[in-house]
Enzyme design. Structure first.
Site, PDB file in Angstrom:
ATOM      1  CB  THR A  12     -12.560  18.699  44.470  1.00  0.00           C
ATOM      2  OG1 THR A  12     -13.956  18.691  44.744  1.00  0.00           O
ATOM      3  CG2 THR A  12     -11.663  18.373  45.615  1.00  0.00           C
ATOM      4  CG  ASP A  13     -17.376  21.334  45.020  1.00  0.00           C
ATOM      5  OD1 ASP A  13     -16.805  20.271  45.139  1.00  0.00           O
ATOM      6  OD2 ASP A  13     -18.517  21.638  44.739  1.00  0.00           O
ATOM      7  CD  GLU A  14     -16.552  15.998  47.508  1.00  0.00           C
ATOM      8  OE1 GLU A  14     -15.834  15.588  48.389  1.00  0.00           O
ATOM      9  OE2 GLU A  14     -17.316  15.732  46.728  1.00  0.00           O
ATOM     10  CE1 TYR A  63     -11.088  13.161  45.359  1.00  0.00           C
ATOM     11  CE2 TYR A  63     -12.926  14.325  46.417  1.00  0.00           C
ATOM     12  CZ  TYR A  63     -12.067  14.101  45.244  1.00  0.00           C
ATOM     13  OH  TYR A  63     -12.039  14.853  44.013  1.00  0.00           O
ATOM     14  CE  LYS A  81      -8.118  16.499  43.871  1.00  0.00           C
ATOM     15  NZ  LYS A  81      -7.549  16.208  42.789  1.00  0.00           N
TER      16      LYS A  81
HETATM   17  P1  NAD Z   1     -11.442   9.509  37.588  1.00  0.00           P
HETATM   18  O1  NAD Z   1     -11.381   8.799  38.877  1.00  0.00           O
HETATM   19  O2  NAD Z   1     -12.597   9.379  36.441  1.00  0.00           O
HETATM   20  O3  NAD Z   1     -10.232   9.240  36.572  1.00  0.00           O
HETATM   21  C1  NAD Z   1      -9.083   9.575  37.410  1.00  0.00           C
HETATM   22  C2  NAD Z   1      -7.768   9.150  36.455  1.00  0.00           C
HETATM   23  O4  NAD Z   1      -6.688   9.402  36.918  1.00  0.00           O
HETATM   24  C3  NAD Z   1      -7.903   7.627  36.006  1.00  0.00           C
HETATM   25  O5  NAD Z   1      -7.449   7.860  34.618  1.00  0.00           O
HETATM   26  C4  NAD Z   1      -6.775   6.848  36.853  1.00  0.00           C
HETATM   27  O6  NAD Z   1      -6.471   5.847  36.232  1.00  0.00           O
HETATM   28  C5  NAD Z   1      -5.958   8.088  36.907  1.00  0.00           C
HETATM   29  N1  NAD Z   1      -5.024   7.858  38.136  1.00  0.00           N
HETATM   30  C6  NAD Z   1      -5.313   7.455  39.509  1.00  0.00           C
HETATM   31  N2  NAD Z   1      -4.373   7.451  40.274  1.00  0.00           N
HETATM   32  C7  NAD Z   1      -3.145   7.451  39.318  1.00  0.00           C
HETATM   33  C8  NAD Z   1      -1.702   7.739  39.531  1.00  0.00           C
HETATM   34  N3  NAD Z   1      -1.275   7.305  40.588  1.00  0.00           N
HETATM   35  N4  NAD Z   1      -0.916   7.910  38.423  1.00  0.00           N
HETATM   36  C9  NAD Z   1      -1.546   8.172  37.073  1.00  0.00           C
HETATM   37  N5  NAD Z   1      -2.913   8.058  37.009  1.00  0.00           N
HETATM   38  C10 NAD Z   1      -3.753   7.852  38.140  1.00  0.00           C
HETATM   39  O7  NAD Z   1     -11.670  10.920  37.986  1.00  0.00           O
HETATM   40  P2  NAD Z   1     -12.260  12.436  37.452  1.00  0.00           P
HETATM   41  O8  NAD Z   1     -13.838  12.457  37.939  1.00  0.00           O
HETATM   42  O9  NAD Z   1     -12.194  12.414  35.807  1.00  0.00           O
HETATM   43  O10 NAD Z   1     -11.498  13.426  37.974  1.00  0.00           O
HETATM   44  C11 NAD Z   1     -10.357  13.894  37.504  1.00  0.00           C
HETATM   45  C12 NAD Z   1      -9.922  15.045  38.593  1.00  0.00           C
HETATM   46  O11 NAD Z   1     -10.662  16.025  38.828  1.00  0.00           O
HETATM   47  C13 NAD Z   1      -9.238  14.595  39.902  1.00  0.00           C
HETATM   48  O12 NAD Z   1      -8.415  15.102  40.482  1.00  0.00           O
HETATM   49  C14 NAD Z   1     -10.769  14.818  40.921  1.00  0.00           C
HETATM   50  O13 NAD Z   1     -10.342  15.004  42.308  1.00  0.00           O
HETATM   51  C15 NAD Z   1     -10.799  16.294  40.171  1.00  0.00           C
HETATM   52  N6  NAD Z   1     -12.331  16.570  40.426  1.00  0.00           N
HETATM   53  C16 NAD Z   1     -13.566  15.802  40.133  1.00  0.00           C
HETATM   54  C17 NAD Z   1     -14.725  16.119  40.042  1.00  0.00           C
HETATM   55  C18 NAD Z   1     -16.000  15.284  39.717  1.00  0.00           C
HETATM   56  O14 NAD Z   1     -17.149  15.201  40.057  1.00  0.00           O
HETATM   57  N7  NAD Z   1     -15.780  13.920  39.109  1.00  0.00           N
HETATM   58  C19 NAD Z   1     -15.012  17.528  40.485  1.00  0.00           C
HETATM   59  C20 NAD Z   1     -14.080  18.257  40.629  1.00  0.00           C
HETATM   60  C21 NAD Z   1     -12.782  17.984  40.716  1.00  0.00           C
HETATM   61  O1  DAU Z   2     -17.926  18.175  44.255  1.00  0.00           O
HETATM   62  C1  DAU Z   2     -16.801  17.554  43.402  1.00  0.00           C
HETATM   63  C2  DAU Z   2     -16.715  16.244  43.850  1.00  0.00           C
HETATM   64  O2  DAU Z   2     -17.791  15.457  43.267  1.00  0.00           O
HETATM   65  C3  DAU Z   2     -15.766  15.471  43.393  1.00  0.00           C
HETATM   66  O3  DAU Z   2     -14.367  16.001  43.800  1.00  0.00           O
HETATM   67  C4  DAU Z   2     -15.405  14.022  43.488  1.00  0.00           C
HETATM   68  O4  DAU Z   2     -14.174  13.634  42.854  1.00  0.00           O
HETATM   69  C5  DAU Z   2     -16.618  13.362  42.937  1.00  0.00           C
HETATM   70  O5  DAU Z   2     -16.742  11.979  43.082  1.00  0.00           O
HETATM   71  C6  DAU Z   2     -17.994  14.169  43.522  1.00  0.00           C
HETATM   72  O6  DAU Z   2     -18.040  13.761  44.896  1.00  0.00           O
HETATM   73  P1  DAU Z   2     -19.454  13.629  45.544  1.00  0.00           P
HETATM   74  O7  DAU Z   2     -19.547  12.933  46.611  1.00  0.00           O
HETATM   75  O8  DAU Z   2     -20.293  14.775  45.683  1.00  0.00           O
HETATM   76  O9  DAU Z   2     -20.317  12.855  44.145  1.00  0.00           O
HETATM   77  P2  DAU Z   2     -20.950  11.393  44.368  1.00  0.00           P
HETATM   78  O10 DAU Z   2     -21.577  11.120  43.216  1.00  0.00           O
HETATM   79  O11 DAU Z   2     -20.257  10.305  45.062  1.00  0.00           O
HETATM   80  O12 DAU Z   2     -22.293  11.703  45.449  1.00  0.00           O
HETATM   81  C7  DAU Z   2     -23.099  13.119  44.964  1.00  0.00           C
HETATM   82  C8  DAU Z   2     -24.039  13.155  45.984  1.00  0.00           C
HETATM   83  O13 DAU Z   2     -25.000  11.888  45.878  1.00  0.00           O
HETATM   84  C9  DAU Z   2     -23.677  13.063  47.421  1.00  0.00           C
HETATM   85  O14 DAU Z   2     -24.750  13.890  48.127  1.00  0.00           O
HETATM   86  C10 DAU Z   2     -24.017  11.583  47.830  1.00  0.00           C
HETATM   87  C11 DAU Z   2     -25.040  11.325  46.985  1.00  0.00           C
HETATM   88  N1  DAU Z   2     -25.177   9.773  46.644  1.00  0.00           N
HETATM   89  C12 DAU Z   2     -24.265   9.163  46.033  1.00  0.00           C
HETATM   90  C13 DAU Z   2     -24.139   8.114  45.438  1.00  0.00           C
HETATM   91  C14 DAU Z   2     -22.972   7.501  44.723  1.00  0.00           C
HETATM   92  C15 DAU Z   2     -26.298   9.054  46.876  1.00  0.00           C
HETATM   93  O15 DAU Z   2     -27.441   9.550  47.494  1.00  0.00           O
HETATM   94  N2  DAU Z   2     -26.248   7.630  46.318  1.00  0.00           N
HETATM   95  C16 DAU Z   2     -25.215   7.189  45.757  1.00  0.00           C
HETATM   96  O16 DAU Z   2     -25.332   5.890  45.497  1.00  0.00           O
END
Ligand code: NAD
Ligand code: DAU
Length: 334
Positions: A123-125, A147, A151
């Site tokens: 992730t970019d985080e 988190y 990562k």
């Molecule tokens: P998500 O939370 O929707 O899905 C995570 C999945 O992993 C779920 O199906 C969960 O059941 C499974 N899981 C969790 N723990 C597990 C374990 N111990 N063993 C097997 N399976 C397990 O997440 P997402 O948003 O789809 O993100 C997927 C990946 O991409 C993650 O690695 C996350 O860090 C990364 N990522 C997410 C974002 C975003 O904005 N959502 C952005 C960049 C990177």
């Molecule tokens: O950037 C990549 C990441 O993006 C992934 O690695 C994470 O898995 C994913 O959850 C996401 O993280 P963020 O913290 O950026 O996403 P979130 O949707 O929680 O929050 C996005 C922005 O919105 C952040 O600035 C916080 C704000 N926010 C979030 C929630 C849930 C609010 O203002 N209100 C809210 O209720």
């Protein structure tokens, strides 16, 4: 290619599974997923009868399950993670267990199986708060939440297995991803589903923190491009290049659903809230990848999907969801 896709029942992983089976006729996919609150077999319903697909219920941290599965495939693509920043503030232990220890178990299994590719979805985080400019792949990692630290820990194990054992691993660092099938705790699906029900949209602090929102199909095409044409040992940033604030997300969602601005509700800011992430994606673009879906188009498609699929998200917004919600959100006046 025979792929083991971990976390394939989640939001991005399930899109990746559907895309792989659709676009690579010769490939087969085993999904390993623990089915946490974020995992959902409904996300894989459309591929259930495909003979090239198999689902295994299990934990990536369980070497006894992972080892034999690794021996059956050519490559592991690791999506499995605890993924919500706010939950990591409340209960970080499971993040470290899955995102760090689980990654180690997968790397060890890939090494023993002699895989010629391993892809770690990161992730970019991990770059932390970026005040100005854009993060490049060689920049230092400065995670600021449990988190993003977990990562980054997973990434460091990948680096170690590359350097110590020559494991040909690739890391992708995607930006904030949205689209259909996203669990409604993240800002975009939360705001859409709350707005549909005329519930307040909780905006952290002054709503000015920005994210680079990337449509899920673009993220998955990026991961696939990196897997198939990327250089082993390389890290790749994947992002759209936009900067959209929390307030702008709320306004866009409310406009798309024709709902009033009065639904916007400021709440206590996220502790340690990263104000900005921004990626330099030139390395990814040199592989021929580029994003296709802009923010306005992607939000329209996402809003339409949530409007058309209440049977997918309504059951998720019950019980534990609201318990976490009540604990997490505090009115600014409280
Ligand atoms: P998500 O939370 O929707 O899905 C995570 C999945 O992993 C779920 O199906 C969960 O059941 C499974 N899981 C969790 N723990 C597990 C374990 N111990 N063993 C097997 N399976 C397990 O997440 P997402 O948003 O789809 O993100 C997927 C990946 O991409 C993650 O690695 C996350 O860090 C990364 N990522 C997410 C974002 C975003 O904005 N959502 C952005 C960049 C990177
Ligand atoms: O950037 C990549 C990441 O993006 C992934 O690695 C994470 O898995 C994913 O959850 C996401 O993280 P963020 O913290 O950026 O996403 P979130 O949707 O929680 O929050 C996005 C922005 O919105 C952040 O600035 C916080 C704000 N926010 C979030 C929630 C849930 C609010 O203002 N209100 C809210 O209720």
């Amino acid at each position: 290619m025979r792929l083991l896709v971990t976390g394939g029942a989640g939001f991005i992983g399930s899109e990746y599974v559907r895309m792989t089976l659709r676009e690579h006729a010769e490939d087969s996919v085993v999904v390993l997923d623990k089915l946490t609150y974020a995992g959902n077999l409904a996300n894989l319903e459309s591929v259930r009868g495909d003979p090239r697909y198999r689902f295994v219920h299990g934990d990536i941290a369980d070497a006894a399950i992972v080892g034999p599965l690794a021996a059956e495939v050519d490559v592991i693509v690791n999506f499995a993670a605890e993924s919500h920043v706010d939950r990591s503030l409340e209960a970080p232990g499971q993040f470290i267990q899955t995102d760090v220890y689980g990654t180690y178990v997968l790397l060890e299994a890939a090494l023993r199986a002699g895989h010629e590719r391993f892809l770690q979805v990161s992730t970019d985080e991990v770059y932390g708060d970026v005040e100005s400019g854009r993060s490049r792949e060689a920049d230092a990692l400065r995670p600021r939440s449990p988190y993003s630290a977990s990562k980054a820990g997973g990434e460091m194990l990948v680096w170690a297995y590359r350097a110590s054992h020559g494991l040909p691993a690739i890391i992708t660092r995607g930006s904030n991803t949205y689209g259909p099938h996203q669990y409604p705790e993240k800002i975009i699906p939360l705001f859409i589903t709350n707005a549909i029900d005329d519930l307040p949209l909780p905006i952290y602090g002054d709503g000015s923190a920005v994210r680079d929102y990337l449509f899920v199909e673009d993220h998955c095409r990026g991961i696939d491009t990196a897997l198939r044409t990327g250089e082993a040992g390389c890290d790749y940033n994947i992002g759209l290049g936009s900067e959209v604030s929390g307030l702008e997300v709320a306004d866009t969602v409310l406009a798309a659903l024709d709902k009033p601005a009065a639904l916007k509700q400021p709440v206590r800011d996220r502790p340690g809230h990263d104000r900005r992430y921004a990626l330099d994606t030139s390395r990814m673009r040199s592989l021929g990848w580029e994003p296709r879906v802009g923010f306005a188009d992607g939000i329209r498609r996402t809003v339409d999907w949530y409007l058309a699929n209440p049977s997918w998200w309504r059951p998720l917004k019950s019980g534990e969801f609201w318990e976490f919600y009540r604990r997490n959100y505090r009115r600014v006046t409280e």
